[in-house]
Design an enzyme around this catalytic site. Structure first.
Site, PDB file in Angstrom:
ATOM      1  N   HIS A  45       0.808  -1.216   0.000  1.00  0.00           N
ATOM      2  CA  HIS A  45       0.000   0.000   0.000  1.00  0.00           C
ATOM      3  C   HIS A  45       0.848   1.276   0.000  1.00  0.00           C
ATOM      4  O   HIS A  45       0.337   2.345  -0.328  1.00  0.00           O
ATOM      5  CB  HIS A  45      -0.915   0.019   1.226  1.00  0.00           C
ATOM      6  N   GLU A 149      -6.006 -13.628   4.862  1.00  0.00           N
ATOM      7  CA  GLU A 149      -6.900 -12.475   4.974  1.00  0.00           C
ATOM      8  C   GLU A 149      -8.158 -12.590   4.116  1.00  0.00           C
ATOM      9  O   GLU A 149      -8.807 -11.575   3.830  1.00  0.00           O
ATOM     10  CB  GLU A 149      -6.141 -11.188   4.638  1.00  0.00           C
ATOM     11  N   ASP A 175      -8.667  -6.767   5.957  1.00  0.00           N
ATOM     12  CA  ASP A 175      -9.151  -7.390   4.720  1.00  0.00           C
ATOM     13  C   ASP A 175     -10.038  -8.589   5.015  1.00  0.00           C
ATOM     14  O   ASP A 175     -11.023  -8.834   4.306  1.00  0.00           O
ATOM     15  CB  ASP A 175      -7.978  -7.793   3.832  1.00  0.00           C
TER      16      ASP A 175
END
Length: 255
Positions: A45, A149, A175
């Site tokens: 990210h 996740e 997530d």
């Protein structure tokens, strides 16, 4: 640089580190001086160039922080992170045994994997280290972490962690909650917490260390008490909480 974090985890010890998603060698140094044991540089990210990654890793090494990179989805990202000097690779969205096997192939040199060799990189001291001793040491030293996740990953948990070379599973609560359909309550939803508790037990039964994130010192304490081996506090959360506390003090003085 010996991977002390991997050694501690495999010895059944617990480690505390930090998750950082923006470029700041200065904060990396401060984390090291504060006593953290590892840093996860978030290239999934975060906004990092290969040069940024190298400088962040270099800063980590200067203060005895073990540098781990959470990689993006580019197939070449694992190779680039390792060639910059990463001592750990954390891979998001690993949902099947086959995907876990591919991670190991990209991390390890032949005959175990398919990582390309280059002796002119930082880890090889620009050519001073080479050949079988270097290749074997790299294979042994790197920490391989897969993220659990999604519901699919939860269902496949045992087969994923059974892949030779996988050292640890990392629960991604945000997530996981979104994939489970709980966008409002997030990881606090009882069903999400139930799944996470079940994952802890399944990991404990198979002697597999777990990792996860924490947003505060209280969260770190709770995760360690719950048996989590690898806890990474989120730097932005800690900073925002500290900033908010300072502002609240000022507001109360004006009331």
């Amino acid at each position: 640089m010996r991977n002390t974090v991997k050694q501690k985890i495999l010895n059944g010890e617990k480690v505390v580190g930090a998750f950082l998603g923006f470029y700041s060698p200065e904060i990396v140094e401060m984390l090291g001086y504060s006593g953290f044991e590892f840093i996860v540089i978030d290239d999934e990210h975060g906004a990092f160039s290969p040069r940024d990654l190298e400088n962040m890793i270099r800063a980590a090494e200067s203060v005895n922080l073990v540098p781990i990179v959470r990689v993006s989805y580019d197939p070449s990202c694992i190779q680039k992170a390792l060639d910059r000097g990463a001592k750990g690779i954390q891979v998001p969205m690993v949902n099947t045994k086959e995907e876990a096997e591919l991670v190991v192939k990209r991390v390890k040199f032949p005959p175990i994997g398919q990582r390309g060799a280059a002796f002119i990189t930082r880890p090889a001291r620009y050519g001073r280290d080479h050949g079988k001793p270097f290749l074997d040491a790299e294979d042994e030293n790197v920490l391989i972490i897969v993220q659990i996740e999604t519901p699919q990953a939860v269902d496949n948990f045992e087969v994923i962690i059974s892949v030779p070379g996988i050292d640890m599973a990392f629960i991604g609560p945000t997530d996981l909650s979104i994939f489970m359909g709980y966008k409002e309550e997030g990881a606090k939803h009882p069903e999400v917490q139930k799944v996470i508790s079940e994952l802890r037990e399944r990991a404990r039964q198979r002697n597999i260390p777990l990792g996860t994130i924490a947003g505060s010192h209280a969260g770190v304490r709770q995760e360690l008490q719950d048996g989590t081996a690898f806890v990474a506090v989120i730097v932005t959360s800690v900073m925002m909480n500290a900033f908010t506390d300072v502002v609240e003090v000022g507001r109360k003085q004006n009331q």
